[in-house]
Design a protein around this motif. Structure first.
Motif, short mmCIF file in Angstrom:
data_model
loop_
_atom_site.label_atom_id
_atom_site.label_comp_id
_atom_site.label_asym_id
_atom_site.label_seq_id
_atom_site.Cartn_x
_atom_site.Cartn_y
_atom_site.Cartn_z
N LEU A 39 0.83 -1.21 0.00
CA LEU A 39 0.00 0.00 0.00
C LEU A 39 0.86 1.26 0.00
O LEU A 39 0.45 2.30 -0.50
CB LEU A 39 -0.93 0.00 1.22
N LYS A 41 2.40 6.22 -2.65
CA LYS A 41 1.79 6.88 -1.50
C LYS A 41 0.68 7.85 -1.90
O LYS A 41 -0.36 7.93 -1.25
CB LYS A 41 2.87 7.62 -0.69
N ARG A 91 -1.19 7.74 -4.61
CA ARG A 91 -2.37 6.99 -5.05
C ARG A 91 -3.13 6.42 -3.86
O ARG A 91 -4.36 6.49 -3.80
CB ARG A 91 -1.93 5.87 -6.00
N THR A 92 -2.38 5.85 -2.91
CA THR A 92 -3.03 5.30 -1.72
C THR A 92 -3.76 6.39 -0.95
O THR A 92 -4.90 6.21 -0.51
CB THR A 92 -1.98 4.62 -0.82
N THR A 140 -6.94 7.34 -2.77
CA THR A 140 -7.97 6.30 -2.62
C THR A 140 -8.56 6.35 -1.22
O THR A 140 -9.79 6.25 -1.04
CB THR A 140 -7.40 4.91 -2.91
N THR A 181 -11.99 2.68 -6.62
CA THR A 181 -11.18 1.72 -5.88
C THR A 181 -10.87 0.50 -6.73
O THR A 181 -9.75 -0.02 -6.70
CB THR A 181 -11.91 1.28 -4.60
N THR A 190 -8.14 1.40 -9.04
CA THR A 190 -6.87 1.49 -8.30
C THR A 190 -6.29 0.10 -8.05
O THR A 190 -5.10 -0.14 -8.28
CB THR A 190 -7.10 2.19 -6.94
N ALA A 216 -2.94 -1.53 -9.49
CA ALA A 216 -1.95 -2.01 -8.51
C ALA A 216 -1.55 -3.45 -8.80
O ALA A 216 -0.37 -3.81 -8.66
CB ALA A 216 -2.53 -1.89 -7.10
N GLU A 252 -5.32 -5.89 0.85
CA GLU A 252 -4.96 -4.50 0.54
C GLU A 252 -6.21 -3.67 0.32
O GLU A 252 -6.34 -2.55 0.83
CB GLU A 252 -4.07 -4.46 -0.71
N LEU A 288 -7.58 -0.56 2.73
CA LEU A 288 -7.96 0.77 2.23
C LEU A 288 -9.37 1.14 2.69
O LEU A 288 -9.62 2.26 3.15
CB LEU A 288 -7.93 0.79 0.70
#
Lengths: 239, 380
Positions: free
Chosen positions: B11, B15, B17-18, B21, B271, B274, B278, B306, B310
């Motif tokens: 994750l 950073k 992108r996380t 999200t 999500t 994403t 990922a 993961e 999130l």
């Protein structure tokens, strides 16, 4: 010692019999390996050479349980792996095979320590035991002082050393190396080959290596040539 | 737990992108919290409605009054145990923005019908003794910084002049959704100071019945009692009456449902995208995990973990913000008297976040699970 012919008894550590591998592309069948027989004893260091498309990597994938043959059998330490389910084959790989790839294939988000620890997370070892094993493996490859470094902080040679540490940390039955020096400069490549020598000579590891590099092949005890899906030549090097 | 560093490290790979999200989750769940609070505010009347309470209004409309003598005739109908009445005042305290409901109530019977409002005995006694006395809800008192004994002037656009009241009592509720923004004063004062045409008339009646299952019969009996009179009645349960008020403002429920659905569907797409990216960008790493002995199910699990991490973190963040925001009470200055986020809705929001986490991660997770090591490594 390595035998290419079909022996009467399956006494080697790794025994392949009548191995075929073909791919279907559209209406065309491509035979990558045809009727291949191979016996490798424990502690041997074997190099596979051959032109591109000769089936070297395919053979390595089959021996490592990453792929299944179209026909024939592979037996490792007495266990036939060709008919194992996908799940069993995965479990078998975890116990018996250490992989070393040309591009290292380390996880960039994990430190060297964590990368090497990955195979041990599948075992029942305690955290302290895992730490001990990882430290030992990194010591063998000479990177005990780089444990906390991330892959981006290491040179190509060091990355491959970490990959080797990851391959040996769970003490697998044999190591499969796919062009382990293909992405390295001459000096670093030499160091990696020295390390493989040490693993065979001092730690009794069985190593099967695919390479294009004649200098790398020279280090092996036996060099086998693959041409059009068949092993055609064997070259033994006196110990 | 030994795999947690792997989940967290993945994750932490991108950073920004996380964070974005997580932000999407937080905003969506914050909005969910607000919508639930707003819906609760609109439905508050329905939620707090007593099952044994009926309301009687003029059949023509709520603003038409009913005669006071109806009270005794209502009390004679079998099943009715208590009756009270009230009238809408509609005054303005200092400024038009300071809206709160004011009722002229029958002080002798009002608490018999609304026992859920708690008032200290001495304060209630002081209210009964003071013709100009008033009772205010605790939220209202807090909003304007009133204290017992304060003189409260309220201008009446309908009945004229400024009416002075003495704050004699403060009521509290027994449930979080009880409306604590009401202002009651004595019916006698209203009769005395109000216009002559309002004498002998009340705004509505509220009554209690002995058996809630008997509501339909009692309702019919009351409306039949006053049929063909000058003041025909419409009797409903308190909940039905509250629901009809909400309906007058439009289909709030449907509107909230639509907004909520669009937000969560968008969140699902964001999500899901994403997680798909990922997984796609670390195909080789997943293949290596499989090569060294990690099972297909493990790879499926780690991608789902993961996605769930999130959703849990982002959801908790959003719901926490919504809880903090609603803890301050009505943000509109009186339009939403009961504005809060109940624990059950927090749990529902969290469950929703988890569901979105699973739903958005499941397709990328399955594609990761089905990934063949040989194919994946060949792509590198």
């Amino acid at each position: 010692m390595v035998r290419l012919g079909r022996g009467a008894a399956n006494k080697g550590l790794i025994v392949a019999r009548d191995l075929d591998k073909k791919y279907v592309r559209g209406s065309e069948e491509i035979h990558v390996l045809q009727g291949l027989n191979l016996d490798v004893d424990a502690g041997e260091y074997v190099a596979f050479m051959g032109p591109s498309g000769s089936g070297k990597t395919t053979l390595l994938n089959l021996l490592g349980g990453l792929d299944v043959p179209s026909a024939g059998t592979i037996t490792v330490a007495g266990d036939e792996i060709t008919h194992l389910s996908r799940r069993r084959l995965t479990e078998w790989r975890a116990r018996h095979v250490g992989f070393i790839f040309q591009m290292y294939n380390l996880l960039p988000v994990l430190t060297a320590f964590r990368n090497v620890e990955l195979p041990l997370l599948l075992t029942h070892l305690s955290k302290a035991e895992r730490r001990q094993h990882v430290e030992t493996a990194l010591k063998v490859v000479g990177l005990q002082d780089r444990m906390a470094h991330y892959p981006r902080q290491l040179s190509g040679g060091q990355l491959q050393r970490v990959a080797i540490a990851r391959a040996i940390v769970a003490d697998p039955t044999f190591l499969l190396c796919d062009e382990p020096t293909g992405d390295l400069d001459r000096k670093s490549a030499g160091e990696i080959l020295d390390l493989l020598d040490v693993l065979v000579r001092d730690h009794g590891k069985t190593v099967l290596m695919v390479t294009h590099d004649p200098r790398a092949a020279e280090r092996a005890q036996v060099t086998l040539h693959l041409e059009k899906g068949s092993l055609v030549e064997s070259e033994a090097v006196p110990a | 737990m030994k795999f947690l560093p792997l989940v967290l490290a993945n994750l932490g790979r991108k950073k920004i992108r996380t964070a974005l999200t997580l932000g999407s989750f937080a905003v969506a769940l914050f909005l969910f919290g607000l919508l639930v609070a707003i819906r609760g505010a609109f439905n508050q009347g329905i939620d707090v409605a007593g099952k044994d309470r009926l309301m009687i209004i003029n059949r023509t409309s709520l603003i038409q009054p009913l005669p006071l003598p109806y009270r005794d005739r209502i009390l004679r109908i079998p099943g009715v145990t208590a009756v009270t009445f009230a009238s809408w005042f509609g005054g303005v305290y200092q400024d038009e923005k300071n809206f709160f409901p004011q009722f002229a109530v029958d002080s002798e019977t009002y608490r018999n019908v609304y026992p859920e409002f708690a008032i200290p005995a001495d304060q209630w006694a002081a209210f009964l003794e003071d013709r100009m006395g008033c009772v205010a809800g605790a939220s209202l008192v807090q909003r304007f910084g009133w204290k017992i004994g304060d003189r409260i002037p309220i201008r009446s656009p309908f009945f004229g002049g400024v009416w002075e009241f003495n704050l004699r009592a403060i009521y509290k509720g027994q449930r979080a959704q009880d409306d604590l923004t009401q202002f009651w004063f004595q019916r006698k004062y209203f009769e005395e100071k109000g216009p002559p045409y309002m004498k002998g008339l009340v705004g509505w009646y509220v009554l209690r019945i002995s058996n809630p299952d008997d509501a339909v019969r009692v309702t019919k009996a009351i409306d039949q009692e006053f049929a063909n009179s000058a003041y025909e009645t419409r009797t409903q349960t308190e909940a039905a009456m509250a629901a009809s008020f909400v309906k007058q403002m439009g289909n709030i429920e449907f509107l909230i449902l639509c907004i909520g659905s669009v937000v969560f569907f968008t969140l699902l797409l964001v999500t899901g995208n994403t997680m798909a990216i990922a997984v796609r960008e670390r195909t080789a790493e997943l293949a290596v995990l499989k090569a060294v002995g990690y099972s297909d199910r493990f790879v499926l699990g780690i991608v789902l973990a993961e996605s769930l991490t999130l959703s849990v973190v982002g959801g908790a963040l959003g719901l926490g913000l919504a809880k903090a925001f609603t803890a301050g009470g009505d943000p509109t200055g009186g339009m939403l008297p009961v504005f809060y986020l109940p624990p059950a809705s927090l749990a529902a929001g969290f469950a929703l976040a988890l569901a979105v986490g699973v739903a958005s991660g499941v397709i990328p997770a399955f594609s990761a699970m089905r990934l063949r090591v040989v194919d994946a490594l060949r792509r590198v």
